[in-house]
Write an enzyme that holds these catalytic residues in place. Sequence first.
Site, short mmCIF file in Angstrom:
data_model
loop_
_atom_site.label_atom_id
_atom_site.label_comp_id
_atom_site.label_asym_id
_atom_site.label_seq_id
_atom_site.Cartn_x
_atom_site.Cartn_y
_atom_site.Cartn_z
N THR A 28 2.26 3.71 1.39
CA THR A 28 2.77 3.18 0.36
C THR A 28 3.92 3.84 -0.30
O THR A 28 4.84 3.26 -0.88
CB THR A 28 1.60 2.85 -0.81
OG1 THR A 28 0.71 1.91 -0.27
CG2 THR A 28 2.20 2.44 -2.04
N SER A 64 -1.60 4.37 6.43
CA SER A 64 -2.75 5.31 6.78
C SER A 64 -4.08 4.87 7.63
O SER A 64 -4.66 5.56 7.99
CB SER A 64 -2.83 6.50 5.88
OG SER A 64 -3.64 6.09 4.80
N THR A 97 -2.08 7.12 1.44
CA THR A 97 -3.06 7.78 0.51
C THR A 97 -4.62 7.37 1.02
O THR A 97 -5.45 8.13 0.84
CB THR A 97 -3.10 7.19 -0.97
OG1 THR A 97 -3.24 5.95 -0.83
CG2 THR A 97 -2.07 7.84 -1.68
N ASP A 98 -4.76 6.31 1.96
CA ASP A 98 -6.12 5.76 2.45
C ASP A 98 -6.74 7.08 3.19
O ASP A 98 -7.95 7.35 3.00
CB ASP A 98 -5.85 4.55 3.12
CG ASP A 98 -5.73 3.37 2.37
OD1 ASP A 98 -5.59 3.59 1.19
OD2 ASP A 98 -5.76 2.29 2.93
N1 ASP Z 1 -2.77 1.56 2.60
C1 ASP Z 1 -1.80 2.38 2.06
C2 ASP Z 1 -1.80 3.61 3.15
O1 ASP Z 1 -2.97 4.49 2.86
C3 ASP Z 1 -2.08 3.08 0.85
C4 ASP Z 1 -1.11 4.08 0.31
O2 ASP Z 1 -0.55 4.63 0.85
O3 ASP Z 1 -1.67 4.29 -1.03
O4 ASP Z 1 -0.99 3.95 3.72
#
Ligand code: ASP
Length: 341
Positions: A28, A64, A97-98
């Site tokens: 993200t 991720s 973040t995932d």
């Molecule tokens: N879906 C995204 C990821 O993990 C969420 C994020 O980066 O906050 O790539």
Amino acid sequence: MKNVVGFGHASVRIDDPKLVVVLATGGTIAQDGARTATIGVETLLQLSGIDREVECLQLMQVTSPNIRPEHWLVLAEQVAIVAARPDVSGVVITHGTDTLEETAFFLDLTYRGTKPIVIVGAMRPSHSLESDGPLNLRHAIMLARSPEARNRGVLTVLNARVQAARDVTKRHSVDVDAFDSPNIGDVGAIENDKPRVAAPLDALPHFLLPSALPPIPVIYAYAGQEPETLSFLASARPPGLVFAGTGGGSIPDAILPTVQRAAQEGTIVVRSSRTGAGAVARNAEVDDDANGFVAAGTLNPQKARVLLMLCVAAGFDTRRTQEMFAKCSGATEFSTTGATR
Ligand code: ASP
């Protein structure tokens, strides 16, 4: 794609390097509002307001949930190469973040250096009004440049909170303050643009980078779990499995025989907990000695899986694997004094 931004290394004294290398992987933090990661690392850097002594490398551009063990291996190799350069102070990795916590823990277990390795992400796309990515990246670069962050293993920074890879976990799906370390707490903070980091934690065991990682499933426990849901174990025969048990790592009676059979047939069974905090102690809830199981201590199921993959890749047996879990997380023996079941 490789870019040197600002002064690069020419002006850097080798005994006190300030150069930070940012390895970008997507997430993200690299989104401009669409669902896929599209913003390049140089744009991210511009948004962070830092324009000197940073070098960028766009390693991949993925969200991720799609990060795989193969990506960890590529990243770990790059981290080792970059961190070995005498002109480099530290390394920053931008990441979705995932699954950030899994990549962070994998790197923590395989990185042997003392320079800061900082993983950063964002909960909001970097071009949005409420974006957190540019500030998080700015903080990560400052942390990677800070002598205070040396010898601290792999760190994460989001929302100005510095956390250790071994315990940090994403525990909110949308909030900007999405990360916590439920067992050891934060290890530092960024205040007024200055990093503050606590004393080093106990050293983790370190693994040589394997050429490949084994398939390790996580089985999630729930009330009324039916043995049929585990029937794949008989045919798949994974070399290891993590059981995300209830409470202190309990395995429902209905499926215990299936899990016991898997262990008897050579699968290393690690008991973790679906609760999100606290330890799974050895021989609590389940007789690990009799069953040949491993207790995960404070490692959550996804982190337990990372460590188990490395143990299996290293050819460790159940006893050695339990030793590694104890070193990483204090998988202590169960004590009846003051304990509840
Ligand atoms: N879906 C995204 C990821 O993990 C969420 C994020 O980066 O906050 O790539």
